[in-house]
Design a protein around this motif. Structure first.
Motif, PDB file in Angstrom:
ATOM      1  N   PRO A 275     -48.564  10.261  30.111  1.00 57.43           N
ATOM      2  CA  PRO A 275     -47.387  10.351  30.988  1.00 57.43           C
ATOM      3  C   PRO A 275     -47.158   9.102  31.832  1.00 57.43           C
ATOM      4  CG  PRO A 275     -49.158  11.748  31.799  1.00 57.43           C
ATOM      5  CD  PRO A 275     -49.569  11.277  30.424  1.00 57.43           C
ATOM      6  N   GLY A 276     -48.152   8.260  31.942  1.00 53.14           N
ATOM      7  CA  GLY A 276     -47.975   7.013  32.666  1.00 53.14           C
ATOM      8  C   GLY A 276     -47.291   5.940  31.840  1.00 53.14           C
ATOM      9  N   VAL A 277     -47.183   6.166  30.547  1.00 53.24           N
ATOM     10  CA  VAL A 277     -46.613   5.168  29.644  1.00 53.24           C
ATOM     11  C   VAL A 277     -45.344   5.684  28.960  1.00 53.24           C
ATOM     12  CG1 VAL A 277     -47.024   3.790  27.568  1.00 53.24           C
ATOM     13  CG2 VAL A 277     -48.883   4.175  29.209  1.00 53.24           C
ATOM     14  N   VAL A 278     -45.371   6.953  28.560  1.00 54.33           N
ATOM     15  CA  VAL A 278     -44.287   7.536  27.764  1.00 54.33           C
ATOM     16  C   VAL A 278     -43.388   8.379  28.661  1.00 54.33           C
ATOM     17  CG1 VAL A 278     -43.768   9.136  25.876  1.00 54.33           C
ATOM     18  CG2 VAL A 278     -45.678   7.537  25.674  1.00 54.33           C
ATOM     19  N   THR A 279     -42.089   8.352  28.407  1.00 50.17           N
ATOM     20  CA  THR A 279     -41.133   9.173  29.157  1.00 50.17           C
ATOM     21  C   THR A 279     -40.552  10.260  28.263  1.00 50.17           C
ATOM     22  OG1 THR A 279     -39.201   7.814  28.607  1.00 50.17           O
ATOM     23  CG2 THR A 279     -40.484   7.182  30.554  1.00 50.17           C
ATOM     24  N   VAL A 280     -40.077  11.317  28.892  1.00 55.49           N
ATOM     25  CA  VAL A 280     -39.414  12.386  28.154  1.00 55.49           C
ATOM     26  C   VAL A 280     -38.179  11.840  27.449  1.00 55.49           C
ATOM     27  CG1 VAL A 280     -38.116  14.544  28.389  1.00 55.49           C
ATOM     28  CG2 VAL A 280     -40.280  14.248  29.616  1.00 55.49           C
ATOM     29  N   ALA A 281     -37.447  10.956  28.111  1.00 50.44           N
ATOM     30  CA  ALA A 281     -36.224  10.401  27.515  1.00 50.44           C
ATOM     31  C   ALA A 281     -36.532   9.662  26.225  1.00 50.44           C
ATOM     32  CB  ALA A 281     -35.527   9.473  28.503  1.00 50.44           C
ATOM     33  N   ALA A 282     -37.586   8.852  26.228  1.00 51.53           N
ATOM     34  CA  ALA A 282     -37.935   8.087  25.033  1.00 51.53           C
ATOM     35  C   ALA A 282     -38.274   9.013  23.869  1.00 51.53           C
ATOM     36  CB  ALA A 282     -39.095   7.142  25.333  1.00 51.53           C
ATOM     37  N   VAL A 283     -39.033  10.057  24.152  1.00 52.72           N
ATOM     38  CA  VAL A 283     -39.398  11.014  23.106  1.00 52.72           C
ATOM     39  C   VAL A 283     -38.160  11.747  22.596  1.00 52.72           C
ATOM     40  CG1 VAL A 283     -40.710  13.114  22.606  1.00 52.72           C
ATOM     41  CG2 VAL A 283     -41.752  11.285  23.980  1.00 52.72           C
ATOM     42  N   ALA A 284     -37.301  12.175  23.511  1.00 51.43           N
ATOM     43  CA  ALA A 284     -36.080  12.884  23.108  1.00 51.43           C
ATOM     44  C   ALA A 284     -35.225  12.026  22.195  1.00 51.43           C
ATOM     45  CB  ALA A 284     -35.294  13.303  24.345  1.00 51.43           C
ATOM     46  N   HIS A 285     -35.040  10.762  22.547  1.00 55.06           N
ATOM     47  CA  HIS A 285     -34.203   9.876  21.734  1.00 55.06           C
ATOM     48  C   HIS A 285     -34.827   9.640  20.364  1.00 55.06           C
ATOM     49  CE1 HIS A 285     -32.326   8.122  25.639  1.00 55.06           C
ATOM     50  NE2 HIS A 285     -31.811   9.285  25.314  1.00 55.06           N
ATOM     51  N   GLU A 302     -37.044  27.083  23.179  1.00 53.52           N
ATOM     52  CA  GLU A 302     -37.936  27.115  22.019  1.00 53.52           C
ATOM     53  C   GLU A 302     -39.403  27.245  22.422  1.00 53.52           C
ATOM     54  OE1 GLU A 302     -38.466  27.162  17.866  1.00 53.52           O
ATOM     55  OE2 GLU A 302     -36.632  27.236  19.063  1.00 53.52           O
ATOM     56  N   HIS A 303     -39.817  26.572  23.516  1.00 54.62           N
ATOM     57  CA  HIS A 303     -41.238  26.488  23.854  1.00 54.62           C
ATOM     58  C   HIS A 303     -41.591  27.099  25.212  1.00 54.62           C
ATOM     59  CE1 HIS A 303     -41.964  24.152  20.291  1.00 54.62           C
ATOM     60  NE2 HIS A 303     -41.091  23.233  20.653  1.00 54.62           N
ATOM     61  N   ASP A 304     -40.609  27.681  25.868  1.00 58.33           N
ATOM     62  CA  ASP A 304     -40.839  28.422  27.108  1.00 58.33           C
ATOM     63  C   ASP A 304     -41.418  27.557  28.223  1.00 58.33           C
ATOM     64  OD1 ASP A 304     -40.507  30.819  28.485  1.00 58.33           O
ATOM     65  OD2 ASP A 304     -42.612  31.389  28.215  1.00 58.33           O
ATOM     66  N   GLU A 305     -41.105  26.288  28.213  1.00 60.44           N
ATOM     67  CA  GLU A 305     -41.461  25.396  29.316  1.00 60.44           C
ATOM     68  C   GLU A 305     -40.622  24.129  29.197  1.00 60.44           C
ATOM     69  OE1 GLU A 305     -45.591  24.485  29.081  1.00 60.44           O
ATOM     70  OE2 GLU A 305     -45.354  22.977  27.509  1.00 60.44           O
ATOM     71  N   LEU A 306     -40.540  23.383  30.283  1.00 60.29           N
ATOM     72  CA  LEU A 306     -39.777  22.138  30.256  1.00 60.29           C
ATOM     73  C   LEU A 306     -40.585  21.032  29.571  1.00 60.29           C
ATOM     74  CD1 LEU A 306     -38.312  22.138  33.882  1.00 60.29           C
ATOM     75  CD2 LEU A 306     -37.035  22.419  31.749  1.00 60.29           C
ATOM     76  N   PRO A 307     -39.915  20.081  28.940  1.00 58.76           N
ATOM     77  CA  PRO A 307     -40.656  18.990  28.294  1.00 58.76           C
ATOM     78  C   PRO A 307     -41.502  18.184  29.275  1.00 58.76           C
ATOM     79  CG  PRO A 307     -38.263  18.570  28.299  1.00 58.76           C
ATOM     80  CD  PRO A 307     -38.470  19.990  28.698  1.00 58.76           C
ATOM     81  N   SER A 308     -41.051  18.050  30.513  1.00 58.53           N
ATOM     82  CA  SER A 308     -41.843  17.322  31.510  1.00 58.53           C
ATOM     83  C   SER A 308     -43.155  18.043  31.790  1.00 58.53           C
ATOM     84  CB  SER A 308     -41.046  17.163  32.808  1.00 58.53           C
ATOM     85  OG  SER A 308     -40.614  18.420  33.289  1.00 58.53           O
ATOM     86  N   THR A 309     -43.142  19.378  31.731  1.00 54.02           N
ATOM     87  CA  THR A 309     -44.383  20.147  31.920  1.00 54.02           C
ATOM     88  C   THR A 309     -45.343  19.862  30.785  1.00 54.02           C
ATOM     89  OG1 THR A 309     -43.144  21.886  33.044  1.00 54.02           O
ATOM     90  CG2 THR A 309     -45.349  22.457  32.212  1.00 54.02           C
ATOM     91  N   THR A 310     -44.832  19.848  29.560  1.00 52.09           N
ATOM     92  CA  THR A 310     -45.677  19.548  28.393  1.00 52.09           C
ATOM     93  C   THR A 310     -46.276  18.152  28.514  1.00 52.09           C
ATOM     94  OG1 THR A 310     -44.222  20.926  27.016  1.00 52.09           O
ATOM     95  CG2 THR A 310     -45.719  19.435  25.871  1.00 52.09           C
ATOM     96  N   LEU A 311     -45.465  17.169  28.931  1.00 48.40           N
ATOM     97  CA  LEU A 311     -45.936  15.785  29.014  1.00 48.40           C
ATOM     98  C   LEU A 311     -47.071  15.647  30.008  1.00 48.40           C
ATOM     99  CD1 LEU A 311     -45.587  12.778  28.330  1.00 48.40           C
ATOM    100  CD2 LEU A 311     -43.839  12.663  30.132  1.00 48.40           C
ATOM    101  N   HIS A 312     -47.047  16.424  31.099  1.00 50.52           N
ATOM    102  CA  HIS A 312     -48.070  16.278  32.152  1.00 50.52           C
ATOM    103  C   HIS A 312     -49.208  17.270  32.023  1.00 50.52           C
ATOM    104  CE1 HIS A 312     -44.712  13.976  33.949  1.00 50.52           C
ATOM    105  NE2 HIS A 312     -45.674  13.295  34.519  1.00 50.52           N
ATOM    106  N   ARG A 313     -49.354  17.880  30.912  1.00 49.01           N
ATOM    107  CA  ARG A 313     -50.494  18.802  30.713  1.00 49.01           C
ATOM    108  C   ARG A 313     -51.802  18.045  30.760  1.00 49.01           C
ATOM    109  NH1 ARG A 313     -50.215  23.895  28.179  1.00 49.01           N
ATOM    110  NH2 ARG A 313     -48.090  24.685  27.989  1.00 49.01           N
TER     111      ARG A 313
END
Length: 313
Positions: A275-285, A302-313
């Motif tokens: 999460p310090g290198v990759v952004t949700v926007a970059a992955v989405a695009h 689809e996954h019952d959580e926000l993508p930002s939550t997944t990124l910071h797991r």
């Protein structure tokens, strides 16, 4: 291979400079500079098989366009009349695809529109119908009806925004292919054409094995710039036949299955990312989602959580 959006913009109060800019689109333009001060403006953006232009015409003039090589779709506004294929068109959407010159005269007007590569449109129509289509697909003219006109106008606004406001994100090959495909499908359902005016019956004998092969192809290639047409071609059926088979077997369209596969791929990438290198926007695009709000909403469904939550797991 990544291709950036090529843009151009000009504002001028010089009639000669305005003529030269317009001649990028219409080879023969003549403007009559008004007595009062004016400002002419033009913007354009292009990528892949698609180009968009918007310009104001605050002075009287006329122009002529010989038989265009690409398809030309214009939105006419103001005091303007366009003659083409034996018809006269006023304000509203119009498609030019006939072996005739188009001439326009106006007092003041604003015109926006698209050019789309004819070969690409033909290829999409052929895959959609499962039959080879001619180069001349459309009868030049207006939309089929008011509902179709509104649908095209919504598509045009979305495509124009994608090529201008979201130009940086549109360097994604997945987004480019998705946008081109969306625009062409909208054209085919908006303007009279031989491809969908002579529809054959949808394929009725598509076996579930085809659905399995198509699903496997989607899983393998979801990260690439594929469309539903590509999926159908890979399993040797028409796009319409594949859609019918998916609805019967899965209760979903191939487009919905492709979207889920891309959401799953985005989830896998978010789980593995720093999460310090990759952004949700970059992955989405990278996975073909242009608008972050739409991506986040679809991801949560689809996954019952926000993508930002997944990124910071």
């Amino acid at each position: 291979m990544t291709t950036s959006v090529a843009g151009f913009e000009l504002r001028t109060s010089d009639a000669q400079e305005a003529e030269q800019a317009l001649e990028r689109i219409f080879p023969r333009v003549h403007l009559r500079a008004p007595k009062q001060a004016f400002e002419f403006s033009i913007r354009s953006a292009a990528v892949g098989h698609l180009a968009w232009t918007d310009h104001t015409l605050p002075m009287p003039g006329r122009s002529a366009l010989d038989e265009p090589e690409p398809l030309v779709i214009l939105e006419l506004r103001g005091e303007i009349a366009l003659e083409h294929a034996g018809q006269t068109f006023g304000p509203g959407p119009v498609l030019l695809d006939a072996r005739d010159q188009a001439t326009a005269t106006w007092e003041t007007a604003r015109t926006s529109g698209f050019t789309v590569d004819r070969g690409y449109v033909r290829a999409v129509a052929s895959r959609l119908t499962g039959r080879e289509q001619p180069s001349r697909l459309f009868q030049a003219g207006s939309p089929l009806g008011p509902a179709e006109a509104r649908a095209w106008e919504a598509t045009a606004r979305y495509a124009a925004r994608s090529l201008t406001v979201d130009a940086e994100a549109m360097s994604s090959p997945v987004l480019q292919r998705s946008l081109e495909h969306h625009v062409v499908l909208s054209l085919l359902h908006t303007f009279p054409n031989v491809a969908l005016d002579h529809r054959g019956p949808a394929t009725r004998s598509v076996l579930p094995a085809v659905v399995r092969r198509a699903s496997a192809f989607i899983d393998e290639h979801a990260h690439e710039a594929i469309t539903v047409d590509d999926v159908a071609a890979a399993v040797h059926v028409s796009t319409r036949g594949l859609q019918a088979a998916f609805r019967r077997s899965l209760g979903a369209t191939p487009g919905e299955v492709l979207r889920r596969a891309r959401l799953d791929g985005a989830r896998r990438e978010l789980l593995d990312a720093d999460p310090g290198v990759v952004t949700v926007a970059a992955v989405a695009h990278r996975w073909g989602f242009l608008h972050l709000g739409h991506f986040a909403a679809a991801y949560r469904r689809e996954h019952d959580e926000l993508p930002s939550t997944t990124l910071h797991r």
